[in-house]
Design an enzyme around this catalytic site. Structure first.
Site, PDB file in Angstrom:
ATOM      1  CB  CYS A   1      -0.949  -0.004   1.192  1.00  0.00           C
ATOM      2  SG  CYS A   1      -0.165   0.321   2.759  1.00  0.00           S
TER       3      CYS A   1
ATOM      4  CB  CYS B   1       0.121   4.349   4.362  1.00  0.00           C
ATOM      5  SG  CYS B   1      -0.601   2.777   4.782  1.00  0.00           S
TER       6      CYS B   1
END
Length: 132
Positions: free
Chosen positions: A42, A44
């Site tokens: 992902c 993040c």
């Protein structure tokens, strides 16, 4: 192909890649301090977690052992790591610090999302100062 460079961001700075449940248990249950990072693909993880972790381990105090599992890739190892994170729910990325087999600090995904790499590093450095 996609996972390998993301794994190498941590492995290249000294993280041990845990790919089996037995390896996870051996790391978590060892004496001393152990950082377990649940890595993921992902945004993040790429923008905050991995860069923040890399900054944090440059600190004067750091865990004696640095380890990682990769969510969605090393599924059995990740599932085993998450068993040690109770009562926290599964999330990726996430970062756990153990001392003598006990979970002493945990950063969930919702504490990573929207935060800068420096904020993640600062959080970890405070934990390292306290427990390492």
């Amino acid at each position: 192909m996609i996972v390998k460079p993301m794994k190498s961001e941590l492995i290249s700075v000294g993280f041990e890649d845990l790919t089996s449940p037995e390896a996870v248990d051996g790391a978590v249950n060892s004496k001393g301090t152990v950082l377990v990072v649940v890595n993921s693909v992902c945004g993040c993880a790429a923008g905050a977690a991995r860069p923040g972790i890399r900054l944090a381990i440059q600190h004067s105090k750091k865990p004696g052992r640095l380890t990682t599992v990769f969510a969605g890739f090393d599924t059995e190892a990740t599932a085993q790591a998450r068993k040690h994170f109770a009562p926290y729910p599964a999330s990726s990325p996430s970062i756990a610090l153990f001392k003598d087999g006990q979970l002493v600090h945990f950063i969930e995904r919702h504490h990573i999302e929207g935060r800068s790499a420096q904020m993640i590093a600062d959080n970890l450095k405070l934990a390292f100062d306290e427990f390492c």
